[in-house]
Design a protein around this motif. Structure first.
Motif, PDB file in Angstrom:
ATOM      1  N   GLU A 227       0.828  -1.208   0.000  1.00  0.00           N
ATOM      2  CA  GLU A 227       0.000   0.000   0.000  1.00  0.00           C
ATOM      3  C   GLU A 227       0.864   1.261   0.000  1.00  0.00           C
ATOM      4  N   SER A 229       3.554   3.664  -2.931  1.00  0.00           N
ATOM      5  CA  SER A 229       3.837   3.858  -4.358  1.00  0.00           C
ATOM      6  C   SER A 229       5.144   3.229  -4.796  1.00  0.00           C
ATOM      7  N   ASN A 250      -0.315   5.215  -6.002  1.00  0.00           N
ATOM      8  CA  ASN A 250      -0.693   4.996  -4.605  1.00  0.00           C
ATOM      9  C   ASN A 250      -0.289   3.636  -4.067  1.00  0.00           C
ATOM     10  N   ARG A 251      -0.540   2.572  -4.846  1.00  0.00           N
ATOM     11  CA  ARG A 251      -0.280   1.218  -4.333  1.00  0.00           C
ATOM     12  C   ARG A 251       0.139   0.300  -5.466  1.00  0.00           C
ATOM     13  N   ARG A 253      -0.677  -3.403  -6.501  1.00  0.00           N
ATOM     14  CA  ARG A 253      -1.678  -4.426  -6.156  1.00  0.00           C
ATOM     15  C   ARG A 253      -1.159  -5.838  -6.391  1.00  0.00           C
ATOM     16  N   SER A 267      -1.779  -1.981 -10.698  1.00  0.00           N
ATOM     17  CA  SER A 267      -2.294  -1.216  -9.576  1.00  0.00           C
ATOM     18  C   SER A 267      -3.791  -0.992  -9.748  1.00  0.00           C
ATOM     19  N   SER A 268      -4.494  -0.970  -8.606  1.00  0.00           N
ATOM     20  CA  SER A 268      -5.924  -0.677  -8.638  1.00  0.00           C
ATOM     21  C   SER A 268      -6.192   0.801  -8.398  1.00  0.00           C
ATOM     22  N   SER A 269      -5.126   1.572  -8.156  1.00  0.00           N
ATOM     23  CA  SER A 269      -5.314   3.003  -7.905  1.00  0.00           C
ATOM     24  C   SER A 269      -5.226   3.818  -9.196  1.00  0.00           C
ATOM     25  N   ASP A 270      -4.225   3.528 -10.026  1.00  0.00           N
ATOM     26  CA  ASP A 270      -4.094   4.281 -11.283  1.00  0.00           C
ATOM     27  C   ASP A 270      -4.487   3.457 -12.508  1.00  0.00           C
ATOM     28  N   ARG A 297     -10.015  -1.225 -12.273  1.00  0.00           N
ATOM     29  CA  ARG A 297      -9.218  -1.425 -11.069  1.00  0.00           C
ATOM     30  C   ARG A 297      -8.760  -2.873 -11.009  1.00  0.00           C
TER      31      ARG A 297
END
Length: 381
Positions: A227, A229, A250-251, A253, A267-270, A297
């Protein structure tokens, strides 16, 4: 990058899709490549929780309690497995034995034979949902962890637990090294590296965030993502961090290795999938070779290539060769006949010994009877 032209990156998403991407090398530069979407399948009625590949198949598990099977070569859905009564949290395949192992929130682990897709064994030992699962390279051991804070090592030959370890948290993932001597367990804000020989912790990595994924670059080097970057590279021999670099916003995944130097991250953030050219040498820079925006995501990731489906053909050829070798000993009838002849000769010699050990009168009586049949007896007399 041309050697990865037939490789496909498969991802599962929160939006219920399973997406496939192929690597297309750049014409002008040999280092870069483009990720081109090869297929899209809306397979589940909820988020896709896990995905794995084996032989010519890709299997995805979702929160709708089912496993979808896809035939990658035919680009078609092959079937559905509905043997679980909870979210299918983990999937793993062992190509050498053609088995699929599934774990679920219904506290069970199931062994399924690929091809016939029959459930061969269901393992009951967890008292809460299973959150992490991994197979040993030999296929004889499996490691599982659940919400009951237990780490169970399974003996798959006897289909029973080998030993149970209590851990101080709920495991996020379990990853086994390529040579099978170590396995990593991500718990809370750290990652513990266990030795299979001693069943103890060799090295602990404190990443100051919840760990999400880990891959082995080789047997002695790991890359951890969570969790945050950044991704961290650690040496298990020197027991220290070698380097870290920013991967996503951000994370991180999920991660997977593509060959020996290519690291695939999602990643599920970007919503991005990126491919990195990594090296254990600190002097070399880590470069992003390819990236694509999935607009979804990402929750899980797997890699498929045509070499996976050749395992069955090789085994068939090997069994055919073994069969031909087995058929040839049927010609040993001649050898058995020869042994029978030898036995007959031995019996004749025994008769000679008996005749020589017998009285002379008996010899005179038996000589005329044995003249036409046993020539050597006369010569011995």
């Amino acid at each position: 990058m041309e050697e990865f032209a037939e490789h496909e990156i498969l991802v599962g998403t929160y939006e219920e899709f399973v997406l496939g991407y192929k690597m297309v090398p750049h014409l002008k530069s040999s280092e870069g490549c483009d990720l081109v979407q090869s297929f899209t399948a809306k397979s589940h009625c909820g988020p896709v929780r896990s995905i794995c590949t084996g032989s010519k198949y890709a299997i995805s598990g979702g929160s709708d309690e089912i496993c979808k099977i896809f035939d990658i070569t035919k680009r078609a859905e092959h079937g559905t497995l509905m043997h679980h009564e909870g979210t299918v949290s983990c999937l793993a395949t062992h190509s050498a034995t053609s088995h699929l192992v599934t774990a679920s929130d219904d506290n069970t682990i199931t062994v399924v034979r690929m091809g016939s897709w029959q459930v061969e064994k269901t393992l009951y030992k967890h008292s809460a949902g299973v959150t992490a699962l991994a197979l040993h390279p030999t296929g004889k051991l499996a490691f599982s962890a659940g919400k009951d804070k237990k780490l169970i090592t399974w003996n798959l030959v006897k289909a029973r637990p080998a030993f149970i370890t209590n851990i101080k948290g709920i495991a996020e993932f379990i990853t086994v090294s390529p040579d099978g001597t170590r396995y990593a367990v991500g718990v809370h804000r750290r990652v513990d590296i266990y030795s299979i020989e001693t069943a103890g912790v060799e090295y602990s990595i404190d990443i100051k965030a919840r760990p999400n994924c880990l891959v082995f670059l080789n047997n002695d080097t790991v890359v951890v993502g969570g969790e945050s970057s950044t991704a961290q590279m650690h040496s298990l021999i020197e027991k220290k961090m070698l380097r870290s670099w920013e991967v996503h916003t951000n994370r991180v995944r999920c991660m997977a290795m593509l060959g020996e130097r290519m690291l695939v991250t999602a990643s599920s953030s970007d919503n991005m999938i990126k491919i990195w050219n990594v090296s254990t040498d600190v002097t070399e820079e880590i470069a992003c070779v390819a990236s694509v925006d999935t607009t979804c995501r990402v929750t899980c990731l797997a890699i498929w290539h045509p070499g996976m489906r050749l395992g069955g053909k090789k085994r068939k050829k090997e069994t055919a060769k073994e069969g031909s070798e087995v058929e040839s000993p049927q010609k040993k009838v001649k050898l058995s006949e020869a042994t029978e002849d030898k036995k007959v000769v031995e019996t004749v010699t025994v008769e000679q010994e008996i005749s020589t050990a017998g009285q002379k009168k008996i010899k005179k009586k038996k000589k005329p009877a044995k003249v036409p049949t046993d020539g050597p007896v006369e010569v011995a007399g």
